[in-house]
Design an enzyme around this catalytic site. Sequence first.
Site, PDB file in Angstrom:
ATOM      1  N   GLU A  25       0.921  -0.679  -0.119  1.00  0.00           N
ATOM      2  CA  GLU A  25       0.204  -0.012  -0.253  1.00  0.00           C
ATOM      3  C   GLU A  25       1.290   0.634   0.230  1.00  0.00           C
ATOM      4  O   GLU A  25       1.960   1.386   0.620  1.00  0.00           O
ATOM      5  CB  GLU A  25      -1.009   0.182   1.229  1.00  0.00           C
ATOM      6  N   CYS A 222      -6.780   0.848   3.192  1.00  0.00           N
ATOM      7  CA  CYS A 222      -7.412   2.345   2.889  1.00  0.00           C
ATOM      8  C   CYS A 222      -7.669   3.096   1.941  1.00  0.00           C
ATOM      9  O   CYS A 222      -7.879   4.420   1.640  1.00  0.00           O
ATOM     10  CB  CYS A 222      -7.535   3.201   4.276  1.00  0.00           C
ATOM     11  N   ASN A 346     -12.360  -3.164   0.735  1.00  0.00           N
ATOM     12  CA  ASN A 346     -10.490  -3.239   1.691  1.00  0.00           C
ATOM     13  C   ASN A 346     -10.835  -3.587   3.040  1.00  0.00           C
ATOM     14  O   ASN A 346     -11.596  -4.335   3.472  1.00  0.00           O
ATOM     15  CB  ASN A 346      -9.923  -1.771   2.220  1.00  0.00           C
ATOM     16  N   GLU A 347     -11.197  -3.142   4.647  1.00  0.00           N
ATOM     17  CA  GLU A 347     -11.859  -3.317   5.503  1.00  0.00           C
ATOM     18  C   GLU A 347     -13.416  -2.417   6.243  1.00  0.00           C
ATOM     19  O   GLU A 347     -12.913  -1.484   6.025  1.00  0.00           O
ATOM     20  CB  GLU A 347     -11.067  -3.421   7.205  1.00  0.00           C
TER      21      GLU A 347
HETATM   22  O1  AHR Z   1      -1.908  -1.309   6.625  1.00  0.00           O
HETATM   23  C1  AHR Z   1      -2.201  -0.251   7.050  1.00  0.00           C
HETATM   24  C2  AHR Z   1      -3.453   0.939   7.456  1.00  0.00           C
HETATM   25  O2  AHR Z   1      -4.243  -0.407   8.081  1.00  0.00           O
HETATM   26  C3  AHR Z   1      -3.962   0.253   5.840  1.00  0.00           C
HETATM   27  O3  AHR Z   1      -4.560   0.925   5.292  1.00  0.00           O
HETATM   28  C4  AHR Z   1      -5.669  -0.140   6.835  1.00  0.00           C
HETATM   29  O4  AHR Z   1      -6.635  -1.412   5.772  1.00  0.00           O
HETATM   30  C5  AHR Z   1      -5.401  -0.582   7.619  1.00  0.00           C
HETATM   31  O5  AHR Z   1      -6.362   0.522   8.806  1.00  0.00           O
END
Ligand code: AHR
Length: 773
Positions: A25, A222, A346-347
């Site tokens: 990321e 994110c 994602n989450e």
């Molecule tokens: O890995 C860091 C962050 O952690 C990522 O962007 C997100 O998916 C999680 O909150």
Amino acid sequence: MANKIIVNTKNKKNPLGDFYGIFFEDLNHAADGGLYAEMVRNRSFEFSPVDNGSYRSMTSWEKVGNASVMISDKEPHSAKNPHYAVVQNPDNSEGGLLNLGYNSGFNFVKGEEYIFTCTAKSNEGTTVYVSLKSIEGTVYAEKEFTINSGTWQSYKLLLSPTDTDHCGRLTVTMRSAGKICLDNISLFPKNTYKNRENGLRRDIALLLEDLKPKFMRFPGGCLIHDGSLNSDDRDSMYRWKNTIGPLCDRPARRSNWAYNQSLGLGYYEYFLFCEDIGAKPLPVLPAAYNPHSGQGAPFDELGEWIDDTLDLIEFARGGEDTKWGAVRASLGHKEPFGLEYIAIGNEEVGDGFFERYPYFHKAIKEKYPDIKIINSAGPFAAGGEYDKGWKSAADNGSDIIDEHYYMSPEWFLANVDRYNGFGKRNTKVFLGEYATWGNTYYNALSEAAYMTALENNSDGVALVCYAPLLCNVDYVNWKPDMIWFNNHTSYGSANYYVQKMFMTNLGTHLLDFTTEGLGKTQVLGSESLGGKISLTAERCTADFYDITITDTHTGKTASCDNIIGAQANKQLEIGSINSDTYEISFKAKRHSGTQGFKLTFGETDKDNSHSWVLGGWANADNALYSLIDGRSSCLIQNIFSVVTGLEYSFKLVINGRRLTGYINGEKTIEITDNNAVVRELYTTASIDEETGEIIVKAVNVMNSECVCDIVLDGINAFYGKAFQLAGYEKDDENTFDEPQKVFPVEIPVSSDSNTLSCILPPMSVTVYRVKEK
Ligand code: AHR
């Protein structure tokens, strides 16, 4: 009884498939200023306050001499990146632009070659000097070119510095009076990973290649879903179609990590990198919903987003005769990249995602039934949103679900059995983000113990990757991270070496094993959660009243003083208790602010406590946390928001390690925060069917050595290697000064029987890789 690990080498269990991968990321400047080898920061003058309040078009640029610089967007080189510099030099002294690069500046290495490119125009036939310099102005390399067109033209030079300097500067200047327009000013090392143009930083790419990841999850995190819904917006969500094609036409974007994304490392480059390192691509796409803002595309506008997803699959898999396969071919890759996995979201938290996910799932499966679709279990290890993710996965028939958690080492040790029995579920787990909080040896050690259990449960856990992967030491958004770097060097953390030992030593199939002896255990932490109790108005002002603490053993209740007008973020002690069963009740009312209340309990010092957070994060969480040695774990989360002016009545019941929370008389949250019971040894075994090698992993978390026989049932004699981490202090860490302080040693091993007698040192990780003699 003597300690034994008895591996049945003939009893192959489930295949391990693509088990270990990496997660890339662009946070911590992992792409721009990181893996992406571009050395010029803000090469196209597109930095903007939208990215970061401190950014301007001239961020990272300085004027040289008496030149004046104006930023224009009239008749730009590309409408997608409209800004460029108009540089006017008034006289024959040197004047122009200087770029500061990332970190301490440009990393020039003596004898290496650097490729300078730019687009420029001038009506005056002006000569431009491109120089690689020190801060003080010593010139290491210089070349010139003449702009002789009033329309935008591209220019390219090759420069080789006479000296090494990690604090270098790039200047682009005139030495006579003149006026020029400059854009897309770029400097790349020629020596990129696999010598690709627009390529990647070699040292970082090699550290990743060395992990031999089976897959790469990208581009976030994110990053992918935190943005606006219009793909043309400067702060749009990550839309892959914006990231391919000529660099100058990739529109600069705000990253939610508060910086700028040039998108120079885009989807085509991600696919290429996956191919180069032998990792299967695992792209993550937004589901037209932003859980950070709660905004989602209307259902009748989902078509565009679903098409984006289907088009990406075609881009990766389609032949040249398909629309998006032809686009890929036009970019230089005729053969499909292939694509087996795709993650939607994602989450994710909130119904907005789970209402939209089914549309994506159905459309993908209709067109590409073999693609494995990954749903999201959110950012919590347990609770309402987590359950919602699993329910959505079951309802939709998702192949895989993505779980994320960042916890204390103790949480990981306490939860090694988390995935026992998951093999029976239809949806498999992708542990797409996880880490203990820290880069110390103890963090790496506890992660290793947990990973043995992940492998043992690989009938239910399909894919695993540590997070985050990369961090530029001067632009930290998040730590810990697996790999750290500055502008000229990089190193793997202790966690990296554990990952590497596990990732590069994974068989094709899990093996059956049993243990004898190995019964020693050690309980970490205390059975009782007694200690100090306090209340905090989190990012708000509030009243707390009718506060009582009841020892349920004795039935004694203590009434505490009311707190009227609690100021934001001030932790206010209300009492303390030395009991393992007690209740805390209080009423609360918020007057102003954006979050809610925090009840801290069982506090033994500032680094060790538990807490109940009500209206946390985006005023959305009802969550229980533990804090062990300063490392926090969200044990469980449900949705709850605080409304200003409303009175709430809260009660928390602490029964040993069982925590139950009530809001207005209703039970809303419950979990047992089990202590970690450390085992004498954590083990797993696998076989590489192609080479016949048997792999046994043994992690000793205890402070004492473990004497143990490894018995390879079905084999008469064997030889091979052991890779071992041992002899470190808990707090040992790799650093720029000591990048390999924690580093595995290789030890030859051999046995003329089926047994190897081992002494596994205290706090050690050992991976045996052996073959029959
Ligand atoms: O890995 C860091 C962050 O952690 C990522 O962007 C997100 O998916 C999680 O909150």
